[in-house]
Design an enzyme around this catalytic site. Structure first.
Site, mmCIF file in Angstrom:
data_model
loop_
_atom_site.group_PDB
_atom_site.id
_atom_site.type_symbol
_atom_site.label_atom_id
_atom_site.label_comp_id
_atom_site.label_asym_id
_atom_site.label_seq_id
_atom_site.Cartn_x
_atom_site.Cartn_y
_atom_site.Cartn_z
ATOM 1 N N GLY A 14 9.069 -26.124 -81.614
ATOM 2 C CA GLY A 14 7.761 -26.072 -80.952
ATOM 3 C C GLY A 14 7.418 -24.627 -80.600
ATOM 4 C CB ILE A 135 13.436 -11.362 -67.051
ATOM 5 C CG1 ILE A 135 11.912 -11.294 -66.950
ATOM 6 C CG2 ILE A 135 14.083 -10.320 -66.143
ATOM 7 C CD1 ILE A 135 11.378 -11.670 -65.570
ATOM 8 C CE LYS A 204 12.117 -21.515 -65.434
ATOM 9 N NZ LYS A 204 10.676 -21.276 -65.559
#
Ligand SMILES: NC(=O)C1=CN([C@@H]2O[C@H](COP(=O)(O)OP(=O)(O)OC[C@H]3O[C@@H](n4cnc5c(N)ncnc54)[C@H](O)[C@@H]3O)[C@@H](O)[C@H]2O)C=CC1
Ligand SMILES: N[C@@H](CC=O)C(=O)O
Ligand code: NA
Length: 432
Positions: A14, A135, A204
């Site tokens: 995707g 990052i 996260k």
């Protein structure tokens, strides 16, 4: 260069997977030079092969399970969600295939069993793309800071909600139209409620807290509030104080008076001063502060979402795993030896901003102040503005346990003199 090929299975093609595929096919020579051996795309599992005329047809399969079982060295998982992916990745790791994944939903619930499976076979488990997109953040936590003592990790880790809040703040744009735009740009999860309700950021936060504090923290350990309840009034209330609203993940190592340590992990909207460095982080960008005893304060900033930025992190992990295959050795193993308890949100010290519409008559301030005193919450600042028969009160508290602050707000909301609780939000940072 080794003659031996590193064979890669890609699951999912995707937003992120298509960018990874493009680089694997277009930059094959460059990747081979970096790895020290050719990196061969052995197969791509997609749901509907007929929907991908742009891909080499001989590589496509709709049977991800069979691809995982085939003769590959590394499985790159870019499908998302927990089942059936969890089973495939456990199979891969048990068979000694290294795994690279961007799947924070899975890792924040099942990293322990995935890490155990990797340890049993000696395979690698890399997941840099799962937090803060491009990052480099997990590798610094796992490796560069492995000799330091991290005390705090705080930042913006969800691009979709940051994109929405930035637009609401800058242009007064509506919530729904901005969310549609974030989905169109490839930032949002397949089910965007994972973004707006804070599940993605909580996943996260769990990954960050686990790595920072050498402790298994799961998404269910993280206090979670999303941005669905943020209104134009909240944004306006923040603006009056020269502040803006951000969805922050805050992970802290808490040391009690008796020296015992615990971990606190939370995700919720926060008002921060416009002078705060995180206030200038807009759109789908992420930024994360890490505080450590010896290193002091570090800041990581960059694109937190989107196909190409996320693919950068995936490919970095893929090169690392491939190099280990070629040269021998392993990447870092799970480090959970500290096993600190998780501190409940109610006991976590926070500060609140409370904006009220109250009756404009004598004694009102005293009643409101009494509610704070009852719960032992001390007030840092009060601002009052009169409007006909109503006054608006803006109160910022000193730090207090979150449960006491919540109880204070509940009590204030029940006072006859309070016409409306306009906005309640936690605050971080000092006004300059
Ligand atoms: N899009 C982004 O900015 C970021 C995404 N991620 C993570 O990366 C992963 C992939 O995200 P996206 O590429 O954005 O999602 P996506 O929804 O664009 O891609 C996932 C693909 O997997 C396919 N798929 C579903 N079930 C399948 C099956 N059984 N077999 C084969 N293919 C199947 C879907 O058809 C879809 O094409 C997720 O875990 C997401 O949380 C992480 C960081 C950033
Ligand atoms: N949906 C996520 C994608 C990256 O992790 C986000 O918006 O940050
Ligand atoms: Na990252």
């Amino acid at each position: 260069m080794s003659d031996e090929r590193v064979r890669v299975a890609l699951l999912g093609c995707g937003t992120v997977g298509s960018e990874v595929t493009r680089v694997l096919l277009d930059e094959a020579d460059e990747l081979a030079a970096r790895v020290g051996a050719p990196v061969e795309l052995a197969g791509i599992a997609v749901r509907r092969p007929d929907k991908h005329p742009e891909l080499p047809q001989e590589l496509l399969t709709n049977d991800a399970g069979a691809l995982v079982e085939s003769d590959v060295d590394i499985v790159v998982e870019l499908i998302g969600g927990i089942e059936p992916v969890r089973g495939w990745l456990l199979t891969a790791l048990r068979k000694g295939r290294s795994v690279v994944t961007a799947n924070k939903a899975l890792l924040s619930e099942h990293s322990a069993e995935l890490a155990e499976a990797a340890d049993l076979s000696g395979a690698d488990l890399y997941y840099e793309a799962s937090v803060a997109g491009a990052i480099p953040l997990l590798r610094p936590l796992r490796e560069s800071l492995a000799g330091d003592r991290i005390t705090r990790v705080m930042g913006i880790v969800n691009g979709t909600t940051n994109y929405i809040l930035s637009a609401m703040d800058a242009t007064g744009a509506g919530y729904a139209e901005t969310l549609d735009e974030a989905s169109r740009l490839g930032y949002a999860e397949a089910d965007p409620t994972a973004d707006v309700d804070g599940y993605d950021a909580a996943s996260k936060a769990a990954i960050l807290a686990s790595l920072a504090f050498h402790t298994r923290v799961t998404a269910s350990d993280v206090h979670r509030e999303g941005i669905a309840g943020i209104t134009a009034s909240d944004i306006a209330a923040a603006r009056l104080l020269n502040r803006t609203v951000k969805l922050l993940a805050i992970c802290e190592r808490v040391t009690a008076d008796d020296g015992t340590e615990s971990v606190s992990a939370r995700v919720h909207p926060v008002m921060i001063p416009r002078s705060h460095q995180l206030a200038g982080v807009n759109g789908a960008f992420n930024a994360v502060y890490v505080e450590a005893d010896a290193a002091g304060e570090l800041m990581f900033y960059g694109q937190g979402a989107g196909g190409a930025p996320t693919a950068s992190a995936v490919l970095g992990d893929l090169v690392a795993a491939a190099r280990n295959r070629v040269a021998g050795g392993r990447g870092p193993r799970e480090s959970a030896h500290a096993a600190l308890p998780v501190r409940p949100m109610g006991q976590t010290p926070t500060r609140y901003h409370i904006s009220l519409d109250v009756a404009d008559r004598a004694g009102v301030l005293a009643q409101v102040a009494q509610a704070f005193a009852t719960h032992d919450v001390s007030i840092a600042a009060v601002r009052q503005r009169d409007r006909n028969s109503t006054a608006s009160l803006v109160i910022v508290t000193h730090s207090a346990p979150d449960a006491a602050l919540r109880a204070t707000v509940d009590e204030i909301g029940k006072l006859d003199v309070v016409r409306e609780v306009v906005s309640v939000m936690r605050v971080e940072g000092e006004d300059s």
